[in-house]
Design an enzyme around this catalytic site. Structure first.
Site, mmCIF file in Angstrom:
data_model
loop_
_atom_site.group_PDB
_atom_site.id
_atom_site.type_symbol
_atom_site.label_atom_id
_atom_site.label_comp_id
_atom_site.label_asym_id
_atom_site.label_seq_id
_atom_site.Cartn_x
_atom_site.Cartn_y
_atom_site.Cartn_z
ATOM 1 N N ASP A 137 0.667 -1.152 0.174
ATOM 2 C CA ASP A 137 -0.028 -0.125 -0.016
ATOM 3 C C ASP A 137 0.846 1.107 -0.099
ATOM 4 O OD1 ASP A 137 -2.319 1.444 -0.099
ATOM 5 O OD2 ASP A 137 -2.542 1.457 2.231
ATOM 6 N N CYS A 191 -17.412 -7.916 -15.199
ATOM 7 C CA CYS A 191 -18.502 -6.958 -14.947
ATOM 8 C C CYS A 191 -19.673 -6.916 -15.776
ATOM 9 C CB CYS A 191 -17.806 -5.500 -14.826
ATOM 10 S SG CYS A 191 -16.783 -5.120 -13.379
ATOM 11 N N CYS A 201 -22.742 5.196 -5.820
ATOM 12 C CA CYS A 201 -21.976 6.396 -5.195
ATOM 13 C C CYS A 201 -22.728 7.776 -4.954
ATOM 14 C CB CYS A 201 -21.034 6.694 -6.257
ATOM 15 S SG CYS A 201 -19.906 8.103 -5.583
ATOM 16 N N CYS A 217 -14.672 11.426 -4.127
ATOM 17 C CA CYS A 217 -14.880 10.040 -3.541
ATOM 18 C C CYS A 217 -14.854 10.242 -1.935
ATOM 19 C CB CYS A 217 -13.713 9.327 -3.798
ATOM 20 S SG CYS A 217 -13.670 7.804 -2.882
ATOM 21 N N LYS A 226 -7.582 17.381 3.763
ATOM 22 C CA LYS A 226 -7.467 18.057 4.882
ATOM 23 C C LYS A 226 -8.144 18.980 5.217
ATOM 24 C CE LYS A 226 -2.438 16.369 4.742
ATOM 25 N NZ LYS A 226 -1.023 16.924 4.777
ATOM 26 N N CYS A 244 -15.674 4.777 2.666
ATOM 27 C CA CYS A 244 -16.977 4.464 2.264
ATOM 28 C C CYS A 244 -16.919 3.006 1.733
ATOM 29 C CB CYS A 244 -17.232 5.577 1.201
ATOM 30 S SG CYS A 244 -18.992 5.238 0.478
ATOM 31 N N ASP A 245 -17.539 2.280 1.706
ATOM 32 C CA ASP A 245 -17.964 0.875 1.291
ATOM 33 C C ASP A 245 -18.899 0.672 0.167
ATOM 34 O OD1 ASP A 245 -15.715 -0.076 2.895
ATOM 35 O OD2 ASP A 245 -16.938 -0.385 4.584
ATOM 36 N N CYS A 251 -21.206 -4.845 -5.059
ATOM 37 C CA CYS A 251 -20.655 -5.854 -6.212
ATOM 38 C C CYS A 251 -21.429 -7.183 -6.051
ATOM 39 C CB CYS A 251 -19.139 -5.595 -6.095
ATOM 40 S SG CYS A 251 -18.612 -6.849 -7.127
#
EC number: 1.17.99.6
Length: 359
Positions: A137, A191, A201, A217, A226, A244-245, A251
């Site tokens: 990451d 997809c 969203c 997002c 910030k 946010c999920d 999905c």
């Protein structure tokens, strides 16, 4: 006398990865994503990264594994499931409760994944003597395109990786190595015509399928951004206070993911699953550090969390949150104070409208 292991090195790597807690492992060539660098440059040129200057600063290294480490021949991509135990969307019906992204409800995943990566790296170095580097990451590595090239899954229309077995719930890590390993076939995009992640969203962060504008997002706004969150985006944030999920949770491939019970590091902490907004609004620096110790949330600091909680409170239509917000209108942090004033004005409008409807 022990029998010699007849498995190939690739087979042994995958078996050891599973033993260490990874749920998937696949291999790709270091030069497997030649188009990624240009896509990244175009995304950055459009400003879609917002304030994430670190993406721009090391864009060249991020766009090509060889630019980061010229000796790399192969990339081992690892996935670790964090499939949730309950529906992440359920808390949308409880606006006075904060919503924290599933990945942040347990121990810091950076520590957990890196620990397993280092263990696999040590095993590989001892087993075959190859040179390697491990990344999770924070390094300039394009994990998602590499994971797709290796066959772990494909990048869905929400731009995250989707796995046929783990859905959208995978932490990714990588091992760059000088070993010349046999690559796995890349994944195929499955997809189809589904656009559930685009439609769900709340802030319209997808200008087109497979393209994310981070500036809109909720994950970016509540974690990376910030300053004051743009007012036109605040209503869409709802009660999200960290990440946010939504696009992940809808999905359809998630139905194949098994709840991540095997790894105790991802047992959610009760205080992070459904925190009361009133408790979050009352946090000072010391309390913030105590509550979020060992969590990735600690990186954003008290002020950003309280700013997020204030915006969520403004969306809640809950008059019980007014006193907590009033205590923040003169907060030492100007961004927190502004968010509290905005929330109070919005609450006043909502409460008045509710009274008009019921009166």
């Amino acid at each position: 006398m022990a029998r010699p292991d007849s498995r190939t090195l690739e087979e042994r790597i995958k078996a050891e990865a599973l033993r260490l807690g990874f749920t998937s492992c696949a291999i790709t060539r270091a030069d497997a994503i030649p188009e990624a660098a240009e896509r990244l440059r175009a995304w950055l040129a459009a400003g879609c990264h917002g304030e994430m200057g670190w993406m721009e600063d090391r864009a060249e290294q991020r766009g090509s594994p060889a630019a980061l480490w010229p000796e790399v021949q192969s990339v081992i991509m690892l996935g670790m499931s964090y499939a949730p135990r309950s529906d992440p969307m359920a808390l949308a019906d409880y606006p006075s409760t904060g919503r924290i992204s599933v990945y942040a409800q347990g121990q810091d995943y950076h520590d957990v994944v890196k620990r397993a990566l280092k263990a696999l790296g040590r095993w590989l170095a001892e087993d075959s003597g190859v040179a390697l580097k491990v990344f999770v990451d924070t390094a300039p590595v394009m994990e998602k395109p590499l994971a797709a090239a290796a066959g772990l899954g494909w990048q869905g229309k929400h731009s995250n990786l989707v796995s046929r077995t783990e859905g959208s719930w995978l932490f990714l890590g990588s091992i760059y190595t000088t070993a010349d390993l046999i690559p796995d076939p890349p994944a195929r995009d499955r997809c189809g015509s589904c656009d559930a992640c685009q439609r769900i969203c709340p802030t319209d962060a997808f200008p087109a399928p497979y393209r994310l504008d981070a500036r809109r997002c909720i994950s970016y706004l509540t974690i990376e951004h910030k300053g004051p969150i743009p007012e036109e985006l605040r209503p869409g944030i709802g009660n999200h206070v960290y990440g946010c999920d939504d696009c992940l949770a809808v999905c359809p491939w998630n139905k194949f993911a098994q709840v991540a019970r095997a790894n105790k590091a991802y047992l959610p902490r009760a205080e992070l699953v459904a925190p009361d907004l009133a408790d979050l609004l009352a946090l000072d620096d010391a309390a913030f550090r105590a509550v979020f110790a060992g969590s990735p949330i600690k990186r954003i600091g008290r002020n950003r969390m309280v700013r997020n909680a204030a915006i969520a409170a403004g969306n809640s239509a809950d008059p019980a949150l007014v006193p907590a917000l009033q205590r923040l209108v003169d907060d030492d942090d100007a961004v927190v104070a502004e968010a509290a004033r905005w929330a109070l004005e919005r609450l006043a409008t909502q409460i008045t409208a509710t009274g008009d409807q019921t009166g």
